[in-house]
Design a protein around this motif. Structure first.
Motif, PDB file in Angstrom:
ATOM      1  N   LEU A   1       0.844  -1.193   0.000  1.00 44.98           N
ATOM      2  CA  LEU A   1       0.000   0.000   0.000  1.00 44.98           C
ATOM      3  C   LEU A   1       0.879   1.242   0.000  1.00 44.98           C
ATOM      4  O   LEU A   1       1.637   1.476   0.945  1.00 44.98           O
ATOM      5  N   PHE A   2       0.806   2.020  -1.091  1.00 42.92           N
ATOM      6  CA  PHE A   2       1.632   3.198  -1.266  1.00 42.92           C
ATOM      7  C   PHE A   2       0.787   4.457  -1.075  1.00 42.92           C
ATOM      8  O   PHE A   2      -0.413   4.449  -1.303  1.00 42.92           O
ATOM      9  N   ALA A   3       1.443   5.536  -0.689  1.00 43.04           N
ATOM     10  CA  ALA A   3       0.763   6.818  -0.460  1.00 43.04           C
ATOM     11  C   ALA A   3       0.055   7.279  -1.741  1.00 43.04           C
ATOM     12  O   ALA A   3       0.652   7.265  -2.821  1.00 43.04           O
ATOM     13  N   PRO A   4      -1.213   7.665  -1.637  1.00 40.34           N
ATOM     14  CA  PRO A   4      -1.949   8.105  -2.837  1.00 40.34           C
ATOM     15  C   PRO A   4      -1.290   9.259  -3.574  1.00 40.34           C
ATOM     16  O   PRO A   4      -1.326   9.325  -4.807  1.00 40.34           O
ATOM     17  N   GLY A   5      -0.650  10.174  -2.850  1.00 33.85           N
ATOM     18  CA  GLY A   5      -0.045  11.344  -3.484  1.00 33.85           C
ATOM     19  C   GLY A   5       1.115  11.024  -4.416  1.00 33.85           C
ATOM     20  O   GLY A   5       1.387  11.761  -5.359  1.00 33.85           O
ATOM     21  N   SER A   6       1.820   9.933  -4.146  1.00 28.44           N
ATOM     22  CA  SER A   6       2.967   9.575  -4.997  1.00 28.44           C
ATOM     23  C   SER A   6       2.717   8.288  -5.780  1.00 28.44           C
ATOM     24  O   SER A   6       3.598   7.809  -6.477  1.00 28.44           O
ATOM     25  N   PHE A   7       1.512   7.763  -5.682  1.00 24.69           N
ATOM     26  CA  PHE A   7       1.222   6.452  -6.294  1.00 24.69           C
ATOM     27  C   PHE A   7       1.469   6.430  -7.800  1.00 24.69           C
ATOM     28  O   PHE A   7       2.005   5.472  -8.340  1.00 24.69           O
ATOM     29  N   SER A   8       1.106   7.488  -8.497  1.00 29.09           N
ATOM     30  CA  SER A   8       1.199   7.475  -9.966  1.00 29.09           C
ATOM     31  C   SER A   8       2.568   7.875 -10.506  1.00 29.09           C
ATOM     32  O   SER A   8       2.802   7.795 -11.716  1.00 29.09           O
TER      33      SER A   8
END
Length: 198
Positions: free
Chosen positions: A113-120
């Motif tokens: 599970l990665f931080a949504p802000g840096s996911f992309s």
């Protein structure tokens, strides 16, 4: 072998779920008759495809992408696809944005599970089947994640992958460090490893 009618194939393009078939009016009896005759094949729990649609090279990744559209190959699995490690993980490494539900799939998956802000950041698309694909992090993002998560993945994964990446023609450490600025706690260790290897 029984085949689906043109109407059935039009209303249920591959792949489709059991729920898709139910919503579009296909009875259980018809669905399982098609499966038993070989006209459709199961590629996951309650997930099917038309057998005559041609060869399917990676049903495991297709199942994951249908169940979790944001799924992205990461860490050892993605590094192996990029040719940056010889390790073969026991489970497929898949990243999801933190807060998303981890779906049940047939294949062994190691969910990250990665931080949504840096996911992309560094995310690309890997074509799988017809119009379906799955996310995969590019080589630079995979290197950053290997260093960022070295406490759990082990330091050698990132170091060896970085060595291989540097041997490739056209690699630019400056582009790697530019992306690493988005992950401040990792940038320093990555910069140090580059200074040792260059």
């Amino acid at each position: 072998m029984e085949t689906g009618t043109a109407d059935e194939r039009a209303m249920l393009p591959s792949p489709f779920t059991y729920n898709d078939a139910q919503r579009r009016g296909m009875s259980d009896r018809r669905l399982y008759a098609l499966r038993d005759s070989g006209a459709i094949e199961s590629i996951g729990w309650g997930l099917f495809r038309w057998a005559e649609d041609g060869e399917l090279t990676d049903p495991d990744l297709l199942e994951i992408s249908v169940r979790a559209p944001e799924a992205t190959l990461c860490l050892t699995t993605a590094l192996a696809r990029h040719g940056l490690t010889d390790q073969i993980p026991a489970a497929i490494d898949i990243a999801l944005p933190r807060g998303r539900r981890r779906p049940q799939v047939r294949v062994p998956v190691s969910w990250h599970l990665f931080a949504p802000g840096s996911f992309s950041i560094g995310q690309e698309r890997l074509a799988l089947y017809q119009t379906h694909g799955i996310g995969i992090y590019n080589a630079e993002r995979c290197l950053i994640d290997a260093f960022r998560l070295r406490r759990w993945e082990g330091p050698e994964l990132g170091n060896e992958a970085l060595r291989r990446w540097l041997r490739r023609p056209g690699t630019q450490p400056s582009s790697l460090l530019r992306m690493a600025r988005e992950f401040p706690r990792t940038e320093k260790s990555l910069r140090h490893a580059l200074e040792v290897l260059l």
